[in-house]
Design a protein around this motif. Structure first.
Motif, short mmCIF file in Angstrom:
data_model
loop_
_atom_site.label_atom_id
_atom_site.label_comp_id
_atom_site.label_asym_id
_atom_site.label_seq_id
_atom_site.Cartn_x
_atom_site.Cartn_y
_atom_site.Cartn_z
N GLU A 172 49.97 43.68 64.64
CA GLU A 172 50.34 43.92 66.03
C GLU A 172 50.30 45.40 66.37
O GLU A 172 49.74 45.80 67.40
CB GLU A 172 51.74 43.36 66.28
N LEU A 173 50.87 46.23 65.49
CA LEU A 173 50.90 47.67 65.77
C LEU A 173 49.50 48.26 65.77
O LEU A 173 49.16 49.11 66.61
CB LEU A 173 51.79 48.37 64.74
N CYS B 215 47.61 50.27 68.86
CA CYS B 215 47.08 51.63 68.72
C CYS B 215 45.60 51.69 69.10
O CYS B 215 45.16 52.63 69.79
CB CYS B 215 47.28 52.13 67.29
N VAL B 216 44.83 50.70 68.66
CA VAL B 216 43.40 50.69 69.00
C VAL B 216 43.21 50.48 70.49
O VAL B 216 42.39 51.15 71.14
CB VAL B 216 42.68 49.59 68.19
N ASP B 217 43.98 49.57 71.06
CA ASP B 217 43.81 49.26 72.48
C ASP B 217 44.24 50.43 73.37
O ASP B 217 43.62 50.69 74.41
CB ASP B 217 44.63 48.01 72.84
N ILE B 218 45.31 51.15 73.01
CA ILE B 218 45.76 52.25 73.86
C ILE B 218 44.75 53.40 73.83
O ILE B 218 44.52 54.07 74.84
CB ILE B 218 47.16 52.75 73.44
N LEU C 200 40.37 62.33 76.24
CA LEU C 200 39.48 62.56 75.09
C LEU C 200 40.16 62.06 73.83
O LEU C 200 40.46 62.82 72.89
CB LEU C 200 39.13 64.05 74.99
N ALA C 201 40.43 60.76 73.77
CA ALA C 201 41.11 60.15 72.62
C ALA C 201 40.09 59.65 71.62
O ALA C 201 38.96 59.31 71.97
CB ALA C 201 42.00 59.01 73.10
N SER C 202 40.50 59.61 70.36
CA SER C 202 39.59 59.22 69.29
C SER C 202 40.33 58.37 68.26
O SER C 202 41.53 58.05 68.41
CB SER C 202 39.01 60.46 68.61
N THR C 203 39.62 57.99 67.20
CA THR C 203 40.23 57.21 66.12
C THR C 203 41.38 57.97 65.48
O THR C 203 42.38 57.37 65.06
CB THR C 203 39.16 56.86 65.07
N ALA C 204 41.25 59.28 65.41
CA ALA C 204 42.34 60.08 64.84
C ALA C 204 43.62 59.93 65.66
O ALA C 204 44.73 59.90 65.11
CB ALA C 204 41.92 61.55 64.76
N ASP C 205 43.48 59.83 66.97
CA ASP C 205 44.66 59.62 67.81
C ASP C 205 45.28 58.26 67.54
O ASP C 205 46.51 58.11 67.56
CB ASP C 205 44.27 59.75 69.28
N ALA C 206 44.45 57.23 67.31
CA ALA C 206 44.99 55.91 66.99
C ALA C 206 45.79 55.93 65.70
O ALA C 206 46.87 55.33 65.60
CB ALA C 206 43.85 54.89 66.90
N ILE C 207 45.27 56.65 64.70
CA ILE C 207 46.00 56.77 63.42
C ILE C 207 47.30 57.53 63.63
O ILE C 207 48.35 57.17 63.10
CB ILE C 207 45.11 57.47 62.38
N VAL D 44 49.08 57.75 66.41
CA VAL D 44 50.02 56.89 67.12
C VAL D 44 50.65 55.88 66.17
O VAL D 44 51.87 55.62 66.22
CB VAL D 44 49.31 56.18 68.29
N TYR D 45 49.86 55.33 65.28
CA TYR D 45 50.37 54.35 64.30
C TYR D 45 51.45 54.98 63.41
O TYR D 45 52.57 54.45 63.29
CB TYR D 45 49.21 53.85 63.45
#
Length: 915
Positions: free
Chosen positions: A417-418, A422-425, A435-442, A444-445
């Motif tokens: 769920e988390l 993170c991926v969806d946001i 300018l969000a990226s995969t690093a931002d998803a990590i 946020v997680y």
């Protein structure tokens, strides 16, 4: 020995009293803690089963669904305004969230400044009362009885000095903006401490920022999986705690509500003979811990319900939204959307099937979703519940001790769920310009897990995720319309907006949609739509145009906004273009339906109300006449409003509204004359009575320090422009002459106006007036006030257009003769004065200057100003125009003979034409 001391809660009560003694202040603290246990015991021992709820709480809704399927009550008493009962069936035609509304345009028995009165009760799917309503309406043999005070009593019991800001009710707050407007919100189950220090203490030690987050973590999540007995005891205990810590005016209103509800329930049981064991009383947990003497079915305490006032209430439904509910009831932004997501997740996890009204859009959507997720054939559950033995309320067993003494079981981390959040946001943020990226998803997680750990929980909540997303993704500048907080709300469920179906709309709203149907647009949608009306080739669209212009007058500005085309007196466009957002303003359209059965009737009522209001003046009445002619046609209403304008004009004691009155009456007179119509009787009365009235008012206006030059100029403009009509209807010109002679102004601008008036009357010639103005320019003591004199002369152009050359001459003399030491300090005041008081006359002066000054550079070299003495001497040496005409060959005939016999008259006419 009391019932508590010998009952199942005796041990708990003793422990709490002993704990209070150890903390000190045993009497006060012991009274609160012991009172909480007594309230729980009292509520559980009541013969009529009490179901305590918190509004928009998924835990309450889940407990309601389970209890209804288990008990299957025959009668449900619901804490909701009793006069909302006829509206409940209309919920089938709506998409939640919607709000039940009571609306009163005119009041009788309430302060006038409160009008209009509006009460709303919002409903969402994740609310216990909606589940009870859906169960009762769709189950055969079940009766739903609303037992709370009427909407009339909501305002009866409100303090007079509060004026609707807070209606003496913990569940009533005024909303500043949103779909609910400024309506008073009535919701049951408002569980929020009214003791500020307690709330701050809970938020601090809970490591949360808002009460909604604390409630979700410490009450909502543990109770969502609790059994019914635990749920009831905990909710009553919380309601009792907040009740003991609240001491204000609202406490007395709460007690009045409780007396009202228990009286209504006893009356219903006595009238129907229903077994209380087959009934369920759904109320807020705050009211479940009631201590009024009318509490319980065995109480014999009398209570007399006061009669309602003579106010006429209109009832209907308006669309609501999650954000409107949050704003109105002081919830954290996004909390209702998070509650909806929690409700959907709990249903999926527990396999519960909620109650949904048959035929509603929510049921259709739910069936479509179930079919998509589970395509195999299933047998539908019958909605009619057969008669069965009523399940009794659980035996009172102490569950509070276990609940209070046992820490909540930590929820394990739901990585899937988390990760999905993170991926969806990040994807949603990129679509909105971040300018969000995969690093931002990590990030946020990890931050979500870190924040949850700092706040004492193993599983990050949506609030933890929201804070983490804002920390990791939000930059210095928001690139689009939505920030990260808003994106998180959209991701977690969004701001769902309800819709009232066509069948549930009032007759006026349905009539508007029907009359606009030729446009071919879905006007119930909330999106902006463009309507193109070619009235030349499709004359059948003219009725649509008429409706749109009325809606543009009655609804908010962006509901119906004209892009191309206008409606003025004497004009009829052949093409129009409109931006329509009627679906977005469905609430405003619904409230129009409370005022009449058609938009024409509502507009007529509003125009009449405007002209008969205490603050009405003749300008407002003339505007109403114009709107009646534009939007409603016919002369009956316009004549009635015009007669009222004449009455208001006679009551005027100042010249404050004279400019607006002059502008509007000229416009109306021009319209009637160009249309070839005979002037209405009220127009003739307005001219004659206005002439006499302003003649009487003129000397006082000249002497009034608060009347500016524009207002006095408008009075003179009315007198001189209406003089011909007024004299033809029997007025006396001597009235104006006497008024002018009685006027003795002191202000420079008004002095110039008086000169202009005397010039127009023939008491002052143009050369004399020119000499007076020339003396002003030459007098150094008067030069600083010259802008005011010029302002007066420019305002006089309305009544004496022949003064335009004099104004140009005066300005030219000033710029040509004044030294820089005088002109430069004087110039800013001149510009500001002319801009504020004579801006609309600038085109007249520009045109006059164009006629006076040379048009080319070559002409400028030999040009001499007409007012220059040298030019006048040169003109004196030249033969006069009349002499030249006499000596010239002007032919024969009566006109030529007349010129030869009267050369002096011809000379005078030539001079006037030359100037």
């Amino acid at each position: 020995m009391t019932a508590v001391e010998s009952g199942p809660f005796a041990a708990l009560r003793g422990q709490l009293v002993d704990a209070a003694a150890q903390f000190g202040g045993a009497d006060a603290l012991a009274g609160i803690l012991g009172g909480m246990v007594e309230d729980v015991d009292r509520a559980l021992r009541e013969e009529l089963e009490i179901f305590p709820v918190c509004h928009h709480s998924p835990a309450s809704a889940l407990a309601m669904v389970r209890r209804l399927r288990e008990k299957r009550p025959a009668v449900i008493y619901l804490e909701l305004c009793e006069d909302f009962t006829p509206l409940l069936e209309e919920l089938r035609n709506c998409r939640l969230p919607v709000a039940l509304q009571a609306f009163a345009c005119e009041t009788d028995g309430f302060p006038l400044e409160w009008s209009p009165l509006s009460v709303v009760a919002p409903l969402t799917q994740a609310s216990a009362e909606y589940q009870a309503i859906a169960y009762a309406l769709d189950t055969e043999g079940v009766e739903l009885v609303l037992v709370d005070r009427s909407t009339d009593h909501v305002f009866q019991w409100s303090p007079q000095e509060q004026q609707q800001t807070e209606v003496g009710d913990p569940e009533s707050v005024q909303e500043e903006a949103g779909l609910h407007g400024d309506a008073v919100g009535v919701e049951m189950g408002d569980l929020r401490p009214r003791f500020r220090e307690l709330e701050e203490h809970l938020l601090h030690h809970g490591r949360v920022r808002h009460w909604s987050e604390w409630w979700d973590q410490y009450v909502e999540q543990p109770l969502s999986t609790a059994d019914y007995a635990t749920y009831r005891q905990v909710m009553v205990m919380i309601g009792s705690l907040f009740r003991h810590l609240r001491r204000d005016h609202a406490e007395s209103v709460d007690e009045e509500r409780e007396r009202y509800m228990w009286t209504r329930m006893r009356e219903h049981l006595a009238a129907t003979g229903t077994d209380p064991a087959r009934c369920l009383y759904v109320c807020g947990a705050f009211h479940a811990a009631s201590r009024v003497e009318q509490f319980g079915l065995t109480s014999q305490a009398p209570y007399e319900i006061s009669p309602r006032t003579k106010t006429t209430w209109q009832y209907g439904m308006i669309p609501s939204s999650h954000s409107s509910i949050e704003t109105q009831f002081g919830l954290a932004p996004g909390s209702v959307s998070i509650a909806a997501a929690t409700w959907a997740k709990a249903l999926k996890r527990g396999g519960e099937k909620p109650f949904t009204l048959r035929g509603s859009e929510d049921e259709t959507k739910g069936k479509a979703g179930a079919k998509a997720a589970k395509p195999r054939k299933t047998t539908p559950t019958p909605r009619a519940v057969p008669a069965v033995d009523q399940a009794a309320a659980p035996v009172a067993v102490d569950r509070l001790s276990t609940y209070i003494g046992t820490p909540p079981r930590p929820d394990t981390l739901d990585e899937e769920e988390l990760l999905g959040w993170c991926v969806d946001i990040v994807a949603l943020a990129r679509r909105n310009g971040y300018l969000a990226s995969t690093a931002d998803a990590i990030a946020v997680y990890d931050t979500s897990i870190l924040l949850a750990g700092m706040r004492g929980r193993k599983r990050p909540t949506p609030y933890d995720f929201q804070d983490a997303a804002i920390t990791c993704i939000e930059k210095d500048v928001v690139p689009g319309r939505r920030n990260v907080r808003r994106l998180c709300e959209i991701l977690l469920g969004g701001d769902r907006i309800g819709r009232v179906g066509y069948a549930s709309l009032p007759p006026l709203a349905r009539d508007v949609l029907d009359r606009l149907s030729p446009l071919g647009l879905d006007l119930e949608r909330r999106t902006l739509q463009r309507a193109l009306l070619d009235l030349g080739t499709r004359p059948e669209l003219r009725p649509c145009s008429d409706v749109l212009w009325i809606l543009q007058r009655l609804l908010p500005a962006d509901a119906a906004r004209p892009i191309m085309g206008s409606r003025e007196l004497g004009e009829r466009p052949i093409q129009e273009s409109w931006d329509l957002a009627i679906g977005k303003h469905q609430r405003a359209l619904v409230e129009l339906g409370y005022e009449g059965i058609s938009v024409e009737q509502v507009l007529e009522q509003r125009l009449r109300a405007a002209v008969y209001a205490p603050d009405a003046d003749p300008a407002i009445a003339l505007r109403a006449v114009e709107e009646a002619l534009l939007f409603l046609g016919g002369r009956r209403l316009a004549d009635d409003l015009g007669a009222r304008a004449v009455e208001l004009l006679a009551q005027e004691r100042t010249a404050d509204r004279a400019p607006e009155v002059l502008r509007r009456i000229r416009k109306l007179l021009t319209h009637f004359r160009t249309e070839g119509q005979r002037l209405p009787g009220w127009c003739e009365d307005f001219a004659t009575k206005g002439y006499a009235h302003y003649c009487t008012l003129l000397p006082a206006a000249f002497a009034d320090e608060h009347a500016d030059v524009r207002q006095v100029g408008a009075v003179l403009g009315f007198l001189f422009s209406m003089e011909g009509l007024a004299l033809s209807l029997g007025c006396d010109h001597a009235q104006l002459e006497i008024a002018i002679r009685q006027s003795h102004p002191e202000a420079p601008g008004k002095v110039a106006l008086l000169w202009a008036a005397r010039f127009q009357l023939g008491e002052l010639t143009l050369p004399e007036l020119s000499r007076k103005v020339a003396e002003l320019v030459e007098n150094p003591l008067v030069v600083p006030a010259l802008p005011q004199y010029l302002s007066g002369l420019i305002q006089a152009l309305d009544l004496a257009p022949a003064l335009a050359p004099l104004v140009v001459e005066t300005l030219s003399r000033a710029f040509g003769t004044l030294p820089d030491s005088v002109l430069l300090p004087w110039l800013p005041r001149l510009i500001a004065t002319l801009k504020d008081q004579a801006g609309e006359y600038a085109p007249v002066l520009v045109r006059e200057a164009g006629r006076t000054f040379p048009g080319t550079l070559a002409q400028l070299e030999h040009w001499v100003a007409p007012w220059d003495p040298g030019a006048q001497e040169a003109a004196a040496g030249e033969p006069s125009l009349a002499s030249a005409a006499v000596g010239a060959d002007i032919g024969t005939g009566p006109a030529a003979e007349l010129l030869r016999r009267h050369p002096a008259a011809a000379e005078a006419i030539a001079v006037l034409l030359a100037t």
